[in-house]
Design a protein around this motif. Structure first.
Motif, PDB file in Angstrom:
ATOM      1  N   SER A 222       5.154   6.858   1.526  1.00 52.60           N
ATOM      2  CA  SER A 222       5.364   5.624   2.276  1.00 52.60           C
ATOM      3  C   SER A 222       4.921   4.413   1.476  1.00 52.60           C
ATOM      4  O   SER A 222       4.140   4.516   0.538  1.00 52.60           O
ATOM      5  N   TYR A 223       5.446   3.266   1.889  1.00 49.34           N
ATOM      6  CA  TYR A 223       5.081   1.983   1.292  1.00 49.34           C
ATOM      7  C   TYR A 223       5.004   0.969   2.418  1.00 49.34           C
ATOM      8  O   TYR A 223       5.991   0.707   3.099  1.00 49.34           O
ATOM      9  N   ASN A 224       3.822   0.394   2.647  1.00 57.63           N
ATOM     10  CA  ASN A 224       3.622  -0.638   3.675  1.00 57.63           C
ATOM     11  C   ASN A 224       3.266  -1.942   2.984  1.00 57.63           C
ATOM     12  O   ASN A 224       2.370  -1.975   2.151  1.00 57.63           O
ATOM     13  N   VAL A 225       3.974  -2.983   3.383  1.00 50.65           N
ATOM     14  CA  VAL A 225       3.615  -4.307   2.855  1.00 50.65           C
ATOM     15  C   VAL A 225       3.303  -5.277   3.997  1.00 50.65           C
ATOM     16  O   VAL A 225       2.615  -6.268   3.798  1.00 50.65           O
ATOM     17  N   LEU A 226       3.777  -4.939   5.192  1.00 47.32           N
ATOM     18  CA  LEU A 226       3.484  -5.739   6.381  1.00 47.32           C
ATOM     19  C   LEU A 226       2.548  -4.967   7.300  1.00 47.32           C
ATOM     20  O   LEU A 226       2.525  -3.737   7.290  1.00 47.32           O
TER      21      LEU A 226
ATOM     22  N   ASN B 147      -0.516  -8.187  -9.990  1.00 47.22           N
ATOM     23  CA  ASN B 147       0.290  -7.926 -11.186  1.00 47.22           C
ATOM     24  C   ASN B 147       1.267  -6.779 -10.971  1.00 47.22           C
ATOM     25  O   ASN B 147       1.863  -6.280 -11.929  1.00 47.22           O
ATOM     26  N   TYR B 148       1.389  -6.351  -9.728  1.00 48.89           N
ATOM     27  CA  TYR B 148       2.267  -5.238  -9.359  1.00 48.89           C
ATOM     28  C   TYR B 148       1.842  -3.924  -9.999  1.00 48.89           C
ATOM     29  O   TYR B 148       2.656  -3.031 -10.217  1.00 48.89           O
ATOM     30  N   GLN B 149       0.564  -3.806 -10.292  1.00 51.02           N
ATOM     31  CA  GLN B 149       0.018  -2.555 -10.821  1.00 51.02           C
ATOM     32  C   GLN B 149      -0.606  -1.780  -9.669  1.00 51.02           C
ATOM     33  O   GLN B 149      -1.227  -2.354  -8.767  1.00 51.02           O
ATOM     34  N   LEU B 150      -0.457  -0.463  -9.697  1.00 50.20           N
ATOM     35  CA  LEU B 150      -1.051   0.374  -8.658  1.00 50.20           C
ATOM     36  C   LEU B 150      -2.504   0.683  -9.000  1.00 50.20           C
ATOM     37  O   LEU B 150      -2.811   1.121 -10.108  1.00 50.20           O
ATOM     38  N   ILE B 151      -3.368   0.449  -8.040  1.00 45.74           N
ATOM     39  CA  ILE B 151      -4.775   0.823  -8.145  1.00 45.74           C
ATOM     40  C   ILE B 151      -4.935   2.079  -7.301  1.00 45.74           C
ATOM     41  O   ILE B 151      -4.686   2.046  -6.091  1.00 45.74           O
TER      42      ILE B 151
ATOM     43  N   LEU C 124       0.855  -1.185   0.000  1.00 47.71           N
ATOM     44  CA  LEU C 124       0.000   0.000   0.000  1.00 47.71           C
ATOM     45  C   LEU C 124       0.899   1.246   0.000  1.00 47.71           C
ATOM     46  O   LEU C 124       1.816   1.356   0.817  1.00 47.71           O
ATOM     47  N   PHE C 125       0.615   2.148  -0.906  1.00 52.69           N
ATOM     48  CA  PHE C 125       1.425   3.353  -1.062  1.00 52.69           C
ATOM     49  C   PHE C 125       0.633   4.593  -0.681  1.00 52.69           C
ATOM     50  O   PHE C 125      -0.580   4.664  -0.901  1.00 52.69           O
TER      51      PHE C 125
ATOM     52  N   LEU D 208      -2.794  10.755  -1.891  1.00 52.85           N
ATOM     53  CA  LEU D 208      -3.260   9.663  -2.733  1.00 52.85           C
ATOM     54  C   LEU D 208      -2.889   8.324  -2.105  1.00 52.85           C
ATOM     55  O   LEU D 208      -1.741   8.091  -1.749  1.00 52.85           O
ATOM     56  N   CYS D 209      -3.883   7.470  -2.001  1.00 53.80           N
ATOM     57  CA  CYS D 209      -3.690   6.106  -1.520  1.00 53.80           C
ATOM     58  C   CYS D 209      -3.700   5.194  -2.748  1.00 53.80           C
ATOM     59  O   CYS D 209      -4.531   5.378  -3.657  1.00 53.80           O
ATOM     60  N   ALA D 210      -2.785   4.243  -2.806  1.00 56.21           N
ATOM     61  CA  ALA D 210      -2.744   3.317  -3.942  1.00 56.21           C
ATOM     62  C   ALA D 210      -2.333   1.939  -3.444  1.00 56.21           C
ATOM     63  O   ALA D 210      -1.382   1.810  -2.679  1.00 56.21           O
ATOM     64  N   ALA D 211      -3.043   0.912  -3.890  1.00 52.84           N
ATOM     65  CA  ALA D 211      -2.718  -0.463  -3.528  1.00 52.84           C
ATOM     66  C   ALA D 211      -2.136  -1.175  -4.737  1.00 52.84           C
ATOM     67  O   ALA D 211      -2.597  -0.973  -5.864  1.00 52.84           O
ATOM     68  N   MET D 212      -1.132  -1.984  -4.505  1.00 54.60           N
ATOM     69  CA  MET D 212      -0.492  -2.726  -5.590  1.00 54.60           C
ATOM     70  C   MET D 212      -1.108  -4.119  -5.660  1.00 54.60           C
ATOM     71  O   MET D 212      -1.122  -4.854  -4.659  1.00 54.60           O
TER      72      MET D 212
END
Lengths: 109, 115
Positions: free
Chosen positions: A47-51, A94-98, A32-33, A87-91
Motif C-alpha cells: 500500500s501507499y498512503n499520502v492522504l 527528496n522522494y527517498q524511502l526511509i 507512507l508505504f 516493512l514500513c517506509a516513509a518517503m
C-alpha cells in the motif's frame, strides 16, 4: 534525524485481526508505504498512503495520520501465508524511502 | 501492481570474476531505480540510487568502483559486481520508482554466491 519505528515481532492467531503500527519522523513527507517480505524473497508492495485516512484493499487496510506521524497496517482474517515481515517506509522530501526495520508477524493455528 | 523483473535470479561465480545483474520495469517507466543488498535476517540496505541518464548516487560505505551501476533507459538498470569476493555473497534486490504517485516496486532479487 529521520526515524521509523515499528514493533520487532508480533504473534497472532489464524482467522484473527492484527494491527501493525508504525511511527515516523522524516524531513518532509511524500507518503507512507507498506511492504510484505517473506523469508528469502524480495519485498512486495502492499500500500501507499499520502492522504490521511484509511485505505482498504481486500483483507489488508492501511491508515495514515500525517499530523501524528503515524500509520498502521491492518490484516483481517489472518491466514498462515500471512506469516512474513512487514516493512514500513516513509518517503521524505527528496522522494527517498526511509525504512523501518520490519515487523516479523507470526501466525499460529 | 507494476512488474519489475530481475535477471539472473541466482548466480554462482568464482572469486575475482565480475557479475552483471539486470533490472527491468516491464510495464512502466522508472525515473529512478534503486539497488539494495540484504544479508540473511537483516534489513534491506540501500546501496545506490540511479536516475535515467545520470550517474548513480552511492550510499556511504559502498564502493562505486566495485559496484558499477548503469541506468541506460527508463526501463533498464544494471548492477555489475566487479572482482567479486566471498563477502559480496548476498541477496541483491533492485527497485523501480515510477513518476507520481511515486510508487516503488521491487524486483524478485538475485542471490549471488561467490566461491
Amino acid at each position: 534525524g529521520q526515524n521509523i519505528d515499528q514493533p520487532t515481532e508480533m504473534t497472532a492467531t489464524e482467522g484473527a485481526i492484527v494491527q501493525i503500527n508504525c511511527t515516523y519522523q522524516t524531513s518532509g513527507f511524500n507518503g507512507l508505504f507498506w511492504y510484505q517480505q517473506h523469508a528469502g524473497e524480495a519485498p512486495t508492495f502492499l500500500s501507499y498512503n499520502v492522504l490521511d485516512g484509511l485505505e482498504e484493499k481486500g483483507r489488508f487496510s492501511s491508515f495514515l495520520s500525517r499530523s501524528k506521524g503515524y500509520s498502521y497496517l491492518l490484516l483481517k482474517e489472518l491466514q498462515m501465508k500471512d506469516s512474513a515481515s512487514y516493512l514500513c517506509a516513509a518517503m521524505d522530501s527528496n522522494y527517498q524511502l526511509i525504512w523501518g526495520a520490519g515487523t516479523k508477524l507470526i501466525i499460529k493455528p | 501492481g507494476a512488474v519489475v523483473s530481475q535477471h539472473p535470479s541466482w548466480v554462482i561465480c568464482k572469486s575475482g570474476t565480475s557479475v552483471k545483474i539486470e533490472c527491468r520495469s516491464l510495464d512502466f517507466q522508472a525515473t529512478t531505480m534503486f539497488w539494495y543488498r540484504q544479508f540473511p535476517k537483516q534489513s534491506l540496505m540501500l546501496m545506490a540510487t540511479s536516475n535515467e541518464g545520470s550517474k548513480a548516487t552511492y550510499e556511504q560505505g559502498v564502493e562505486k568502483d566495485k559496484f558499477l551501476i548503469n541506468h541506460a533507459s527508463l526501463t533498464l538498470s544494471t548492477l555489475t559486481v566487479t572482482s567479486a569476493h566471498p563477502e559480496d555473497s548476498s541477496f541483491y534486490i533492485c527497485s523501480a520508482r515510477r513518476r507520481a504517485p511515486y510508487e516503488q516496486y521491487f524486483g524478485p532479487g538475485t542471490r549471488l554466491t561467490v566461491t
